[in-house]
Design an enzyme around this catalytic site. Structure first.
Site: not given
Ligand code: CMP
Length: 136
Positions: A12, A52, A60, A88, A94, A105, A115, A118, A129
């Site tokens: 990212k 997304y 968010f 993962r 996350t 992370r 973070n 992805h 994807e």
């Molecule tokens: P990612 O794995 O890219 O998938 C969705 C992204 O939303 C996640 O990583 C986070 O960076 C972002 N995000 C922001 N707020 C939240 C939240 N409350 N819960 C989960 N993902 C979040």
């Protein structure tokens, strides 16, 4: 028995900006992932919204799409046996605050938004994807 799988990984904007690409790729390679394809791109916000879309009802969503399109990212197809789950595990939780030691992370993530990486969350989503970014 596990199968050879592919998953999509994104480095990212926060991580690309801090020149962490090589360090993150080394972590993938050390865990046995092969980087099958990769490209560095910058998304339009509308592309991030499509990518997304599964999160479109979340509070968010807008910030997330703004963020993913805020700077260059590196998208990669990673391959190994059990790639989806292993990626993962290697990424960690996350929210970097909850990520275990040794995960990407934990090492590099700045916040739940920034973070650093992805990764696809299922084999079906990995196919979707991968097709989103590498369909030609
Ligand atoms: P990612 O794995 O890219 O998938 C969705 C992204 O939303 C996640 O990583 C986070 O960076 C972002 N995000 C922001 N707020 C939240 C939240 N409350 N819960 C989960 N993902 C979040």
């Amino acid at each position: 028995m596990s199968n050879l799988e592919q998953t999509l990984s994104i480095i990212k904007p926060d991580a690309v900006e801090r020149n962490l690409e090589d360090k993150i790729k080394t972590m993938f390679k050390n865990e046995g992932f092969k980087i099958v394809k990769e490209k560095k791109i910058k998304l339009e916000k509308t592309d991030a919204e499509k990518f997304y879309k599964v999160h479109e009802t979340k509070p968010f969503y807008n910030d997330l799409c703004e963020y993913l399109s805020s700077g260059p990212i590196v998208v990669m197809i990673l391959e190994k046996t059990g790639a989806v789950l292993d990626n993962r595990r290697l990424m960690g939780a996350t929210d970097p605050k909850n990520a275990e030691d040794g995960t990407i992370r934990k090492e590099f993530g700045l916040s739940i938004d920034k973070n650093s990486v992805h990764g696809s969350d299922s084999i079906d989503n990995a196919k979707i994807e991968i097709n989103f970014f590498f369909n030609n």
